[in-house]
Design an enzyme around this catalytic site. Sequence first.
Site, short mmCIF file in Angstrom:
data_model
loop_
_atom_site.label_atom_id
_atom_site.label_comp_id
_atom_site.label_asym_id
_atom_site.label_seq_id
_atom_site.Cartn_x
_atom_site.Cartn_y
_atom_site.Cartn_z
N GLY A 56 20.64 46.68 61.15
CA GLY A 56 21.59 46.86 60.06
C GLY A 56 23.05 46.76 60.47
N HIS A 57 23.33 46.54 61.75
CA HIS A 57 24.72 46.52 62.24
C HIS A 57 24.94 45.30 63.12
CE1 HIS A 57 28.41 48.19 64.19
NE2 HIS A 57 28.50 48.85 63.06
N PHE A 58 25.08 44.18 62.70
CA PHE A 58 25.03 43.65 61.35
C PHE A 58 24.00 42.54 61.32
CE2 PHE A 58 29.40 45.16 62.01
CZ PHE A 58 29.52 46.06 60.98
#
Length: 150
Positions: A52-54
């Site tokens: 999720g990052h990124f």
Amino acid sequence: MSSNETLDIHRVMGILPHRYPFLLIDRVIDYTVGESLRAVKNVTVNEPFFQGHFPGRPVFPGVLIIEAIAQASAILASRGLEEDPGENIIFLFAGIDNARFKRPVGPGDQLILEVSQTNYRSRIWKYRGTASVNDSLAAEANITFTYRNY
């Protein structure tokens, strides 16, 4: 006391209570008790936060770089104690000052963490820390912490 002795992951895990995915020191390269320490964090694509990052452009979170500097600082502080902290001592943040981020860090990078003690008084340590990739500064911060017996 100066040491060219490295601390492998097993020794690191004997000092820090952190475990996957929050153990951010893979190896200590060298240290001088009460003065300085150099450590390594290998950044790998399979670390869970990269989902999720990124997505599409994975970036190692800056807050985790600061945490890695703090973990390196705690290891150096522990070398000045009579025994390894083990389960009886936990190091706790007391402050973070002047944190700056200079370049992104991503999968495949190897962070070289360097910390130097700037002050110690009454169970309060202050360190200046940097994180670099290929001799290029990625982040820097002043870390203050203490420890508690449990």
